[in-house]
Design a protein around this motif. Structure first.
Motif, PDB file in Angstrom:
ATOM      1  N   ALA A   1     -19.131 -23.366-103.127  1.00 31.22           N
ATOM      2  CA  ALA A   1     -20.374 -24.130-102.953  1.00 31.22           C
ATOM      3  C   ALA A   1     -21.095 -23.718-101.674  1.00 31.22           C
ATOM      4  CB  ALA A   1     -20.068 -25.623-102.939  1.00 31.22           C
TER       5      ALA A   1
ATOM      6  N   LEU B   1     -22.739 -20.362-102.285  1.00 32.15           N
ATOM      7  CA  LEU B   1     -23.919 -20.494-103.152  1.00 32.15           C
ATOM      8  C   LEU B   1     -25.095 -21.090-102.394  1.00 32.15           C
ATOM      9  CD1 LEU B   1     -22.244 -21.645-106.481  1.00 32.15           C
ATOM     10  CD2 LEU B   1     -23.303 -19.449-105.965  1.00 32.15           C
ATOM     11  N   ALA B   2     -24.804 -22.092-101.558  1.00 29.71           N
ATOM     12  CA  ALA B   2     -25.884 -22.720-100.788  1.00 29.71           C
ATOM     13  C   ALA B   2     -26.500 -21.708 -99.821  1.00 29.71           C
ATOM     14  CB  ALA B   2     -25.338 -23.926-100.025  1.00 29.71           C
TER      15      ALA B   2
ATOM     16  N   THR C   1     -15.643 -14.386-105.114  1.00 29.77           N
ATOM     17  CA  THR C   1     -15.308 -15.678-105.700  1.00 29.77           C
ATOM     18  C   THR C   1     -14.707 -15.484-107.083  1.00 29.77           C
ATOM     19  OG1 THR C   1     -17.293 -16.484-104.596  1.00 29.77           O
ATOM     20  CG2 THR C   1     -16.181 -18.009-106.071  1.00 29.77           C
TER      21      THR C   1
ATOM     22  N   THR D   1     -16.529 -24.982-109.791  1.00 31.70           N
ATOM     23  CA  THR D   1     -17.671 -25.457-109.004  1.00 31.70           C
ATOM     24  C   THR D   1     -18.808 -25.886-109.927  1.00 31.70           C
ATOM     25  OG1 THR D   1     -17.044 -23.851-107.337  1.00 31.70           O
ATOM     26  CG2 THR D   1     -19.214 -24.841-107.106  1.00 31.70           C
TER      27      THR D   1
ATOM     28  N   ARG E   1     -18.024 -29.163-111.470  1.00 27.75           N
ATOM     29  CA  ARG E   1     -18.228 -30.266-110.522  1.00 27.75           C
ATOM     30  C   ARG E   1     -19.711 -30.534-110.331  1.00 27.75           C
ATOM     31  NH1 ARG E   1     -13.960 -28.679-107.372  1.00 27.75           N
ATOM     32  NH2 ARG E   1     -15.301 -27.482-105.978  1.00 27.75           N
ATOM     33  N   ALA E   2     -20.503 -29.455-110.331  1.00 27.90           N
ATOM     34  CA  ALA E   2     -21.939 -29.613-110.076  1.00 27.90           C
ATOM     35  C   ALA E   2     -22.628 -30.393-111.194  1.00 27.90           C
ATOM     36  CB  ALA E   2     -22.594 -28.243-109.905  1.00 27.90           C
TER      37      ALA E   2
END
Lengths: 184, 213
Positions: free
Chosen positions: B19, B22-23, B110, B118, B121-122
């Motif tokens: 995460a 990605l951010a 990753t 992820t 979860r998102a």
């Protein structure tokens, strides 16, 4: 959404991935490679309908974004969305949805002409509406120039729409998936 | 299964939470579009290349990802140099190089499974909108499971059609592929339901009991 719907979505995502193994056919006159993969996108809409077709393509793209090399030529990862052709990829699920929506509307009278038109509208018009502006913005070229450049791909895409129409009509006869919509 | 572009190394970038990566990618992606001077993009490109070294990704991989773009990039550069300014041309090319390389760095460091986790979860907060995370997970794992099988199936059908002299006809490969796969979908549905998978079950925590269709 039923279990069958989920299975259809998952298997169709796998079908589109598998169509990526076809070596691209290069058009003799214009020299533009046609991959069977965007044909898979057209087929997702034509065979599964709007909702399932769009979701099947979205699922494939989720796997690609997660790092699975499922696009033609073993490409994958986040990078493919940020490259020059990223806009076309974003347009894929929408294209499948629009094709599916059109095919559902004409399901009872689906013939080659109608299936072809649905694939041209969704698979070419909608796809370019996403792909061309992205190139124009990211490469800082005028929209008209980007559009002219994209015209080279139209002959190949028309052939694909034709193939998708033939396959869609044949599969409908053998194994219809979309339920007839009684349009009010 | 070796599906995935992940390159197994031991580095800081590999250990970073997906995460976070990605951010950062998202922020960098927006950032490069705000810069108008290519000179400012050079240190950014340098940083990305340095991160490749930190992640111990072989330099050959950098080229492998840029090669398909090379022709188009030269074209963009020449078109801008000729029609607008060279500065704009360099800006465009540098921007694409940074975006694509940074994105691939996230992919290389990753694991596919970590990325899918992820992703799952998102989407969990989307449950009230009718997105059922359990169904999304099922669809993701089914697709991953069946992709190798369908690769084999395409090969099988192509060989069968070659024997009939039809290996160049896309229609004669796509139709049997679709019909056979759709038929398999029905068996798979029955198998899933026989093992107690219930698609009409509401998303977790919504306690309403529903009758099965």
């Amino acid at each position: 959404m039923t279990t069958r719907d989920i299975v259809h979505i998952a298997l169709f995502a796998a079908i589109i991935a598998a169509l990526g193994v076809f070596p691209p056919i290069v058009l003799p006159l214009v020299g533009v490679p046609i991959t069977a993969q965007s044909l898979g996108v057209m087929l997702a809409g034509s065979v599964l309908g709007a909702r399932r077709g769009g979701l099947a393509v979205l699922l494939l793209l989720a796997l690609v974004a997660a790092g699975a090399p499922l696009l033609a030529g073993g490409r994958g990862g986040f990078g493919v969305f940020l490259g020059p052709s990223g806009g076309f990829l974003i347009g894929w699920p929408v294209a499948a949805f629009v094709i599916g929506w059109l095919v559902e509307r004409t399901w009872q009278h689906l013939d080659l002409v109608r299936a072809f038109l649905a694939n041209v509208l969704g698979g070419i018009l909608v796809m370019y509406a996403f792909g061309v502006p992205w190139i124009a913005v990211a490469a800082e070229i005028p929209l008209a120039t980007a559009f002219t450049g994209a015209l080279g791909f139209v002959p190949g895409d028309l052939i694909k729409a034709g193939i998708a129409a033939v396959v869609a009509v044949t599969v409908k006869r053998a194994y219809p998936i979309i339920e007839a919509k009684t349009v009010a | 299964m070796t599906l995935g572009l992940y390159i197994d190394r031991s580095s800081l970038l590999h250990r970073l939470a997906p995460a976070v990566k990605l951010a950062t990618l998202l922020a960098a992606g927006i950032g490069v579009f705000l810069v108008r001077d290519p000179l400012w993009l050079l240190p950014v490109l340098g940083t990305v290349l340095m991160l490749y070294a930190v992640a111990k990704i072989p330099p050959g991989e950098v080229w492998r990802q840029l090669r398909p773009l090379a022709v188009l990039m030269v074209l963009f550069l020449l078109a801008h140099g000729w029609l607008t300014t060279w500065t704009l041309g360099f800006l465009v090319v540098l921007r694409f190089a940074i975006l694509v390389l940074a994105a691939f760095l996230v992919t290389y460091t990753t694991k596919l499974s970590a990325m899918i986790e992820t992703l799952e979860r998102a989407i969990a907060p989307l449950a009230p909108l009718g997105v059922n995370p359990a169904k999304v997970s099922l669809a993701l794992s089914l697709a991953l499971r069946f992709i190798p099988l369908l690769y084999d199936r395409v090969r099988e059908i192509r060989e069968a059609q070659r024997a009939r002299g039809l290996e160049r006809s896309v229609v004669s490969i796509a139709v049997p592929l679709l019909v056979r796969t759709l038929r398999m979908a029905d068996d798979l549905t029955q198998a899933l339901e026989a093992r107690g998978f219930d698609a009409t079950e509401p998303a977790p925590r919504a306690g309403r009991a529903k009758t099965r269709r």
